[in-house]
Design an enzyme around this catalytic site. Structure first.
Site, short mmCIF file in Angstrom:
data_model
loop_
_atom_site.label_atom_id
_atom_site.label_comp_id
_atom_site.label_asym_id
_atom_site.label_seq_id
_atom_site.Cartn_x
_atom_site.Cartn_y
_atom_site.Cartn_z
CG HIS A 1 -33.57 14.40 -45.43
ND1 HIS A 1 -33.75 13.49 -44.43
CD2 HIS A 1 -33.54 15.62 -44.84
CE1 HIS A 1 -33.80 14.12 -43.26
NE2 HIS A 1 -33.68 15.42 -43.48
N GLY B 1 -38.43 20.99 -47.07
CA GLY B 1 -39.65 20.21 -46.91
C GLY B 1 -40.77 21.02 -46.31
CD GLN C 1 -36.45 24.55 -41.27
OE1 GLN C 1 -35.92 24.32 -40.19
NE2 GLN C 1 -36.44 23.69 -42.27
#
Length: 292
Positions: free
Chosen positions: A47, A159, A165
Site C-alpha cells: 500500500h 496494485g 481488479q
C-alpha cells in the site's frame, strides 16, 4: 510534472464527503494535481508503495480506508477483516500522504446497500475470482466508482497483485468516461516472493512456510510456456504442483493480459493468474509472460 518544492503536509483525516471535497477543491484552486490510493486498511509495504508512486505523480496524495461490505459475500471475512486505523494513519503520514478519508458505511451507502445503485462491468467480472466470489466485482466497481467521484483525482493507483481488479477498474473508467488515469503498481513481495496481502496475517507459521509455493508455481508455469508447452498442459501441471505443495487450488489460468480472454496460440502478451486456499486465507497472485 508535479511540484516537489514542498514537503508533505501533516496528515489531514476527514470522514465526510463534504470535508473531502472542500479540501480537494482548495488544492485544485492552487493548481495542484491530485493522486488517490483507495484501500481497506491494515496497510503493508505494498500500500505504501502506491502512496509513494502517487507522490511522484502528483502534488497531493489522498488515501481512503473503507472496508466495503458490498464486495464481501456470505460467509466471507467482513467482520474478521483486520482493522488497524492508528497504525495505518501513522504509516500514511510518514509516507507522504496528505489526506486520509475514513468514511462510515452510512456515508458511502446513505440509503443502505440493498437499494443502492450498483456498477457492473460485464464479462471480465464473472470469470476467475468473479466466478469464485459471485458479486465481488460489482461491489468493487461500485465503491471504486463512488470513491473516484468523491475524490475526483487526476490519477488513481492500484496494485498489480489484484490484476483482475485492476482491469475491471480500467474498464469502468474507460466505459464511464471518467477523467482519471488508472496506474498499476508492481506487486510488493516478501523476501521469499510471497505477495504482500492484508490476509497473510491469517496464515499460521506452518502455512506461512508453504505460501511462497504459489508464486514459485507461477514462475515455473511461465518458464514452461516460454519453452513451448501448450497452455492447457501448463495449466494442469501448475494446478497439480499447487496441490502437491499443500495448497488447495481454486484456479490457475493463462489469459491474454490485455482483457483476460483465454489465451490462444497467436497471443503473445499473457498473464498467469492463480488463487489457492491455505487455512483461513485465500491467496491470489499473477505473473506476466511475453512469448516474443
Amino acid at each position: 510534472m508535479p511540484s516537489t518544492a514542498h514537503a508533505p503536509s501533516s496528515l489531514i483525516q476527514v470522514e465526510r464527503v463534504a470535508e473531502l471535497r472542500a479540501q480537494v477543491r482548495a488544492w485544485r484552486a492552487a493548481g495542484e494535481r491530485i493522486a488517490f490510493v483507495p484501500t481497506m486498511g491494515n496497510l503493508h509495504a505494498g500500500h505504501l508503495s502506491l502512496v509513494r508512486e502517487g507522490r511522484a505523480r502528483a502534488d497531493r496524495v489522498v488515501a481512503s480506508i473503507f472496508v466495503n461490505p458490498l464486495q464481501f459475500g456470505p460467509g466471507e471475512d467482513l467482520d474478521a477483516y483486520p482493522r488497524t486505523l492508528e497504525a495505518d494513519r501513522r504509516q500514511l503520514g510518514e509516507t507522504g500522504c496528505d489526506l486520509l478519508f475514513t468514511p462510515s458505511v452510512r456515508e458511502i451507502y446513505p440509503r443502505g446497500q440493498d437499494t443502492h445503485a450498483r456498477v457492473e462491468v460485464p464479462g471480465i467480472s464473472d470469470i476467475l475470482c468473479g466466478a469464485s466470489r459471485p458479486g465481488h466485482f460489482v461491489g468493487v466497481a461500485t465503491v471504486v466508482c463512488k470513491l473516484l467521484n468523491m475524490v475526483q483525482p487526476d490519477v488513481a493507483l492500484f496494485g498489480e497483485k489484484d490484476f483482475q481488479q485492476l482491469l475491471v477498474i480500467r474498464r469502468l473508467v474507460e466505459d464511464l468516461a471518467m477523467p482519471v488515469e488508472v496506474v498499476g503498481v508492481p506487486t510488493a513481495r516478501e523476501s521469499d516472493d510471497l505477495a504482500m496481502s492484508s490476509r497473510n496475517g491469517y496464515l499460521t507459521p506452518e502455512e506461512r512456510g508453504l505460501a511462497p509455493a504459489l508464486y514459485q508455481v507461477l514462475k515455473t508455469t511461465a518458464e514452461a510456456l516460454r519453452a513451448g508447452e501448450p497452455v492447457e498442459r501448463a495449466e494442469q501441471t501448475g494446478l497439480n504442483a499447487l496441490a502437491a505443495a499443500g495448497l488447495r487450488p481454486d484456479y490457475l489460468s493463462v489469459r491474454r493480459a490485455e482483457d483476460l480472454a483465454p489465451a490462444g496460440p497467436e497471443d503473445r502478451a499473457l498473464v498467469i493468474l492463480a488463487a489457492a486456499y491455505l487455512g483461513r486465507a485465500r491467496l491470489i497472485d499473477n505473473r506476466r509472460v511475453n512469448l516474443d
